[in-house]
Design a protein around this motif. Structure first.
Motif, mmCIF file in Angstrom:
data_model
loop_
_atom_site.group_PDB
_atom_site.id
_atom_site.type_symbol
_atom_site.label_atom_id
_atom_site.label_comp_id
_atom_site.label_asym_id
_atom_site.label_seq_id
_atom_site.Cartn_x
_atom_site.Cartn_y
_atom_site.Cartn_z
ATOM 1 N N ILE A 184 0.838 -1.206 0.000
ATOM 2 C CA ILE A 184 0.000 0.000 0.000
ATOM 3 C C ILE A 184 0.872 1.255 0.000
ATOM 4 C CG2 ILE A 184 -1.727 1.274 1.309
ATOM 5 C CD1 ILE A 184 -2.818 -1.357 2.315
ATOM 6 N N LYS A 227 -13.021 -0.312 -1.051
ATOM 7 C CA LYS A 227 -11.868 -0.497 -0.171
ATOM 8 C C LYS A 227 -11.619 -1.984 0.105
ATOM 9 C CE LYS A 227 -13.113 2.171 3.273
ATOM 10 N NZ LYS A 227 -12.969 2.871 4.557
ATOM 11 N N THR A 259 -8.117 -4.113 -0.594
ATOM 12 C CA THR A 259 -7.339 -4.843 0.416
ATOM 13 C C THR A 259 -7.303 -6.342 0.118
ATOM 14 O OG1 THR A 259 -9.315 -4.895 1.820
ATOM 15 C CG2 THR A 259 -7.696 -3.165 2.251
ATOM 16 N N THR A 304 -2.548 -0.756 7.130
ATOM 17 C CA THR A 304 -3.705 0.139 7.189
ATOM 18 C C THR A 304 -3.912 0.750 8.569
ATOM 19 O OG1 THR A 304 -5.165 -1.739 7.660
ATOM 20 C CG2 THR A 304 -4.918 -1.083 5.363
ATOM 21 N N ARG A 319 1.807 0.680 11.047
ATOM 22 C CA ARG A 319 2.400 0.682 9.705
ATOM 23 C C ARG A 319 3.886 1.023 9.719
ATOM 24 N NH1 ARG A 319 -0.883 5.765 7.501
ATOM 25 N NH2 ARG A 319 -2.457 4.143 7.707
ATOM 26 N N ALA A 365 -9.031 -4.962 7.357
ATOM 27 C CA ALA A 365 -8.103 -3.913 6.905
ATOM 28 C C ALA A 365 -8.832 -2.852 6.086
ATOM 29 C CB ALA A 365 -6.978 -4.542 6.089
ATOM 30 N N PHE A 417 -8.575 1.275 6.011
ATOM 31 C CA PHE A 417 -7.875 1.768 4.820
ATOM 32 C C PHE A 417 -8.360 3.175 4.484
ATOM 33 C CE2 PHE A 417 -7.759 1.639 -0.001
ATOM 34 C CZ PHE A 417 -6.448 2.070 -0.059
ATOM 35 N N ARG A 439 -7.981 4.898 1.724
ATOM 36 C CA ARG A 439 -8.262 5.107 0.295
ATOM 37 C C ARG A 439 -7.441 6.284 -0.266
ATOM 38 N NH1 ARG A 439 -12.232 3.115 -3.134
ATOM 39 N NH2 ARG A 439 -12.593 4.435 -4.942
#
Length: 534
Positions: A83, A102, A106, A170, A175, A283, A287, A289
């Motif tokens: 990502i 979304k 994922t 996410t 992360r 996730a 997320f 987006r």
């Protein structure tokens, strides 16, 4: 049907994009190494003094455990950037303008992660075939016995790992470096944690034990233990999968005919595969987006060029023509700036953003190093004290790339001979601040060997962080390698890989002092090439 075509196209494009990267070659090289290590006897599956005859069933089980154990750890760090890569390359912004949901995104990222990890399992499968042909202890190749452990144990494990990597990406808190460090402990717990008591006492695995067995390690070894108990009443119930063979090769053999795929075993593998899908859907909830406004608690500075695009209208930006700049030579006093000021500046950058609670914990560990009994401080507190600043050290060497300040830093006077040493000095100061009390007490006691081991560790850690940061351009390599090394070496007082010198028996001052010098040379050479001196 159209959705499936789009999903396939996304997985294929993402997979091909990764295949063209050097990191994918390193991934395959690691898988090949695992196959070679198992072939050469560097990775040993044994039950006390027993091992199975090298037939299809034994080799397939061995490779499934190697894949489920080692690739689930290393593979996570390899695929945990899908990502972020879409964000950095701005492909994500294009995808965000499409009707794609979304959850669809994922799921696609989980599938592409799985494709990368599955390619490594494929390499292990080929290595298994080669091993059986070359060793020829049992020339008959039984494809089901050889491949079924890889298909039913290793692949579900890879699917869950792939989904977990997407989930970590996410979640704002996980992360980054915190997630990289935390995953190791999550992985260690999932590996045998739920069945640790069964392994320790040599009990028969209950049905629920098969279901919660993430990598199939306990399930497989438990069935092997039952076979050996049946042929040797003196068997004590030991089993292990180790790198290295310090006790020599197993001297006894038994015939392993393959795993008993009972219902709980198959249900467990199905459950872990299903949980991968569930994690991918979870996730999707977190997320963003690729919308910075929807990120939680994360405030990122806009890249300079984006800032320019925002502030300068299109007509005006086109009116600004590039011109050749005539730079004023740096004043001579710039070269005479105090090195100490540069060290302080690097130290402030290392500690930037740390909250008061970070300093409180660091100060507590530092005080504990001074006041607790020396043996306990060296063998326990030191291990925690040099784990706490891991996210401080991990920024060394890669900070300039992450914040896009390379052109500014590298064009300054004396960037090569001054900035790297100043960064190292700042990293060593962090080492001394968190655990310096132990060094002082060893010095007062007159334990010069202990002092040497302590100083070697204090220099080795930031040297490794800086070398890995300069070479990889990311903090992830250091966070992953250091955490695993810390657990296997200092935390277990393992001679040879104890870089902290937590005990006199396990310390190797000369080795790690030499390693620190080598790492500094490597970092210097890489940075020199980066600056265009090569």
């Amino acid at each position: 049907m159209k959705s499936m075509r789009v999903l396939y196209a996304m997985i294929r494009a993402d997979f091909l994009e990764r295949v063209r990267r050097y990191s994918f070659l390193l991934t395959l090289a690691f898988a090949v190494y695992l196959g070679y290590a198992a072939f050469a006897g560097h990775i040993v599956l044994r039950l006390d003094d027993y091992r199975g005859i090298l037939n299809s069933a034994w080799l397939g089980s061995l490779m499934a455990l190697v894949g489920g154990t080692f690739l689930s750890l290393v593979g996570f760090y390899i695929v945990k950037n899908s990502i972020l890569r879409d964000q950095d390359t701005r492909v994500g912004r294009i995808l965000a303008t499409t009707p794609m949901s979304k959850s669809f995104y994922t799921l696609a990222k989980t599938a592409s992660n799985f494709a990368v990890l599955a390619s490594m399992i494929f390499v292990l499968a080929l290595a298994t075939l080669v091993m059986q042909v070359v060793h020829a202890e049992d020339p008959h190749i039984d494809l089901w016995a050889l491949l079924s452990p890889l298909l039913l144990i290793a692949l579900p494990c890879m699917a869950f790992t792939a989904a977990l990597a997407v989930l970590f990406e996410t979640l704002p808190l996980l992360r980054g470096g915190v997630g990289n460090v935390l995953y190791f402990f999550v992985w260690a717990f999932m590996l045998i944690g739920p069945n640790a008591q069964v392994m320790d006492k040599g009990q028969t695995l209950p049905p629920v034990g098969y279901v919660v067995d993430y990598a199939g390690v306990v399930s497989t070894m438990n069935q092997m233990q039952s076979i050996v108990r049946g042929i040797d009443a003196q068997y004590k119930g030991g089993s292990s999968l180790n790198i290295g063979n310090e006790n020599g090769p197993p001297s006894k053999r038994f015939v392993w005919k393959g795993l008993d795929w009972n219902a709980p075993f198959l249900l467990g593998r199905l459950l872990w595969t299903g949980m991968a899908v569930v994690l991918a859907l979870i996730a999707a909830v977190f997320f963003h987006r690729f919308d910075p406004a929807r990120e939680w608690r994360i405030k990122k500075a806009k890249p300079l060029e984006a800032l320019v695009e925002t502030q300068i209208p299109g007509e005006l930006s086109r009116a600004v023509e590039p011109s050749h700049a005539h730079l004023t030579p740096l004043p001579s006093r710039a070269a005479r700036n105090s090195f100490a000021r540069l060290v302080v500046a690097e130290l402030r950058l290392l500690l930037k953003g740390k909250g008061w609670w970070w300093y409180v914990v660091a100060a507590g560990l530092s005080i504990a190093c001074l006041l607790s009994p020396l043996d306990k401080a060296r063998g326990g507190v030191l291990i925690a004290a040099w784990m706490w600043p891991i996210l401080v050290w991990s920024s060394m060497g890669s900070r300039e790339k992450r914040h896009a300040t390379e052109s500014l830093i590298f064009s300054s006077a004396g960037a090569l001979p001054r900035q790297l040493p100043a960064m190292l000095a700042a990293g060593v100061l962090v080492s001394l601040f968190t655990a310096g009390g132990i060094g002082i007490r060893l010095l007062l006691r007159g334990d010069m060997q202990g002092v040497a081991a302590f100083l070697a560790g204090a220099i080795f850690i930031p040297s490794m962080a800086m070398a890995l940061g300069v070479w990889s351009g990311s903090s992830k390599a250091f966070e992953a390698i250091y955490t695993v090394w810390w657990y296997m070496g200092p935390a277990h007082h393992t001679p040879g890989i104890d870089f902290m010198g937590v005990s006199q028996a396990s310390s190797s001052a000369l080795t790690y002092a030499s390693a620190a010098l080598a790492l500094l040379a490597v970092a210097y050479w890489r940075r020199r090439a980066h600056l265009g001196y090569a």
